[in-house]
Scaffold this motif. Structure first.
Motif, mmCIF file in Angstrom:
data_model
loop_
_atom_site.group_PDB
_atom_site.id
_atom_site.type_symbol
_atom_site.label_atom_id
_atom_site.label_comp_id
_atom_site.label_asym_id
_atom_site.label_seq_id
_atom_site.Cartn_x
_atom_site.Cartn_y
_atom_site.Cartn_z
ATOM 1 N N UNK A 180 0.841 -1.191 0.000
ATOM 2 C CA UNK A 180 0.000 0.000 0.000
ATOM 3 C C UNK A 180 0.881 1.247 0.000
ATOM 4 N N UNK A 181 0.391 2.300 -0.639
ATOM 5 C CA UNK A 181 1.235 3.457 -0.935
ATOM 6 C C UNK A 181 1.713 4.186 0.310
ATOM 7 N N UNK A 182 0.932 4.159 1.391
ATOM 8 C CA UNK A 182 1.356 4.792 2.644
ATOM 9 C C UNK A 182 1.705 3.751 3.692
ATOM 10 N N UNK A 183 0.813 2.786 3.876
ATOM 11 C CA UNK A 183 1.058 1.707 4.838
ATOM 12 C C UNK A 183 1.853 0.628 4.119
ATOM 13 N N UNK A 184 3.141 0.863 3.966
ATOM 14 C CA UNK A 184 3.945 0.022 3.081
ATOM 15 C C UNK A 184 4.141 -1.387 3.620
ATOM 16 N N UNK A 185 3.808 -1.621 4.891
ATOM 17 C CA UNK A 185 3.909 -2.979 5.437
ATOM 18 C C UNK A 185 2.720 -3.842 5.043
ATOM 19 N N UNK A 186 1.695 -3.228 4.447
ATOM 20 C CA UNK A 186 0.480 -3.955 4.071
ATOM 21 C C UNK A 186 0.616 -4.481 2.639
ATOM 22 N N UNK A 187 0.672 -5.823 2.450
ATOM 23 C CA UNK A 187 0.734 -6.363 1.084
ATOM 24 C C UNK A 187 -0.599 -6.176 0.376
ATOM 25 N N UNK A 188 -0.546 -6.097 -0.940
ATOM 26 C CA UNK A 188 -1.774 -5.856 -1.693
ATOM 27 C C UNK A 188 -1.627 -6.379 -3.112
#
Length: 588
Positions: A180-188
């Motif tokens: 995710x563009x801000x929460x970079x620890x979140x895979x997507x």
């Protein structure tokens, strides 16, 4: 399509359907283009799903299931056909079966190692390391019912194909996933993965960046194939007995590509829920135009014998279905370092006033009086011994009978109205399908439609081949034990399935995929190629696949733990090897 998607789609249908009223470059093409904004113009391209699929996401994967890689000046789903050249790495049927809602029959799958000049047709997803034994190949798929056995390829054959160049939208394979563009620890995988409820800590407006899609490019379906094999062939389209060293090229041309070639299935619907009401059968909108151009291909001749000055001998045999136009074939010898025959099937000129449609040809080419030694062999399949029929003790669905139109009526109790038939839904699904090839000559084993218990079914399939020095005798089988999906759902829409089976039973049948009967793949080298110099009999088991015996009730054959009667600790120990093939190899 792999059946993993069918299982997930079945789950989605069971949850949501209740709300529904009745020119190539020299480098790989980027698979990320399949889901790009440019591809999505006018409803083209593939539509990926989140990492955690929602209710309708599996419908999205088949909306459409196959998208043109390059529509050029056309509007999707229309596109121009491409031509591909390569060497066959593997040919087989899809053991688990295909998604039945857009197939009339299962597919024949040919994996080819593409020539360097055509490598631009291969997607980056095709060569991803996670693809295992299929990595680096491009798949050519044509429904079995549309593709006659004489033209099926074998390992090592040369293939020229003209057909629809597509992305297989059903397998997005995001690897690596994005973030995710801000929460970079979140895979997507897509933007919705960066919003609630998937990501409760994400902030509004985040997007998914950096995902790598591994869509496969395929030729699916072809509209014309030429398959060239090298061996000893006689001058007959039916008698394959050993003759002089030759090339044999089998040609099949047809506009009928099954579901993957029909505009009804290939048109994107803005709301995938519409697929639950879509009725495309019987198919009536084929996209292929086999009369737009002639079918041209090159046939590589065997090495020219020393001192040979005469031109090669070429003979063409017709394999076109009875009653259809039989177009002419022109052949031209092209001398060179490697001599070739340039062949052209004339598809643009009417024959007695009618343009050709379905066309079959066999072309045999050789040098006159070629002294190359050929070993004649006969392979005879005498029986198939079923060790484990791979049938569940309790069928996936209990048998019930319903009328074909008045589907709520139990016709085991009350006869159907006039003009309707009484259908049996669910229940045991007997039957195997097995195809066996010897050096690219395929035949289907007969008499297997009732298989549901162990036993031996006699066979009498005869293959005659000629093997040149240094060649190989290749024996290969491909097949399956039928289950509910393939036995009952092919050639009818999702809407029809829901009407006949209802939500729960329809989903259960869809997930009951055919079982893998194991691998049979043997190569024998000279000088006797397994004949022992005269004749040898063999009984060879398949290797791997599904099925085994129960861990406690060891006399009980099983497919899953549910087949074992000894309680939770009695589990199915998978051993595979569900059959043995009986055959002889002899020198006539």
């Amino acid at each position: 399509m792999q059946m993993l998607r069918s299982r997930t789609l079945a789950f989605a249908l069971g949850l949501v359907a209740g709300a529904i009223p009745t020119g190539a470059k020299a480098t790989f093409i980027d698979s990320n283009l399949a889901a790009s904004a440019t591809a999505h113009l006018n409803g083209g391209g593939c539509y990926p799903t989140p990492l955690v699929p929602g209710l309708l996401d599996m419908l999205t994967l088949i909306d459409p299931e196959w998208a043109a890689v390059d529509v050029d000046s056309h509007l999707p789903p229309l596109s121009d056909p491409v031509t591909i050249h390569g060497t066959v790495a593997l040919a087989k049927v899809n053991e688990a079966g295909d998604f039945p809602g857009d197939h009339v029959t299962d597919d024949e799958n040919t994996f080819i190692t593409v020539d360097a000049a055509d490598m631009g047709l291969v997607g980056t997803g095709n060569v991803h390391p996670m693809e295992g034994v299929e990595a680096g190949t491009l798949e050519v798929e044509w429904e079995i019912g549309k593709y006659p056995l004489f033209a099926w390829p074998g390992t090592g054959d040369r293939l020229t194909g003209v057909g629809r160049w597509i992305w297989d939208c059903g397998h997005p394979n995001p690897n690596p996933a994005g973030s995710c563009s801000t929460t970079i620890s979140q895979p997507c995988a897509i933007d919705s993965d960066c919003a609630s409820p998937t990501c409760e800590t994400c902030v509004g407006g985040e997007t998914c960046v950096g995902v790598t899609w591994n869509y496969h490019s395929e030729m699916h379906p072809p509209q014309a194939l030429a398959v060239t094999r090298t061996g000893g062939y006689s001058y007959s389209k039916l008698n394959r007995r050993a003759g002089r060293l030759s090339t044999r090229t089998d040609v099949w041309i047809s506009p009928d590509g099954g579901g993957a070639g029909d505009q009804c299935f290939l048109t994107h619907r803005p709301n995938p829920v519409a697929l639950l009401r879509l009725e495309c059968f019987p198919l009536s909108q084929p996209l292929a135009n086999v009369n737009a151009s002639d079918f041209a291909f090159d046939i590589t001749l065997p090495p020219k014998p020393a001192g040979q000055t005469r031109p090669p001998r070429v003979q063409v045999f017709d394999q076109t279905p009875a009653g259809l136009p039989k177009p002419a074939v022109t052949t031209t010898w092209i001398p060179g370092v490697v001599d070739t025959i340039h062949a052209v099937v004339n598809m643009t000129t009417p024959v007695d006033g009618t343009l050709p449609s379905m066309v079959g040809k066999t072309i045999i080419a050789r040098w006159i009086n070629d002294p190359t030694p050929i070993t004649p062999l006969r392979v005879r399949v005498t029986g198939i011994e079923i060790l484990n029929p791979l049938k569940a003790v309790t069928p996936a669905l209990p048998a019930r009978q319903r009328c074909s139109v008045t589907t709520s009526q139990d016709c085991s109790v009350t006869p159907c109205p006039v003009g309707e038939t009484c259908l049996t839904l669910g229940g045991p699904t007997p039957g195997w399908q097995v195809w066996f090839e010897v050096n690219g000559h395929w035949q289907q084993l007969p008499g297997l439609s009732r298989v549901q218990t162990p036993g031996t079914i006699p066979q009498n399939l005869i293959y005659t081949v000629g093997i040149p020095a240094g060649g190989t005798l290749h024996l290969h089988a491909s097949g399956k034990s039928l289950a509910c999906l393939e036995a009952q759902l092919y050639g009818q829409s999702i809407a029809r399935d829901l009407t006949l089976y209802g939500l729960t039973d329809g989903a259960t049948c869809l997930t009951d995929a055919s079982k893998d009967i194991g691998r049979f793949d043997i190569s024998l080298s000279g000088p006797d190629f397994g004949s022992g110099g005269s004749s040898m009999a063999y009984v060879t088991p398949s290797v791997g696949g599904d099925g085994g015996t129960c861990s406690i009730t060891t006399t009980q054959l099983c497919v899953t733990d549910a087949d074992c009667p000894g309680g939770p600790s009695d589990t199915c120990v998978v051993t595979g090897g569900s059959y043995k093939l009986h055959y002889t190899i002899s020198k006539p």
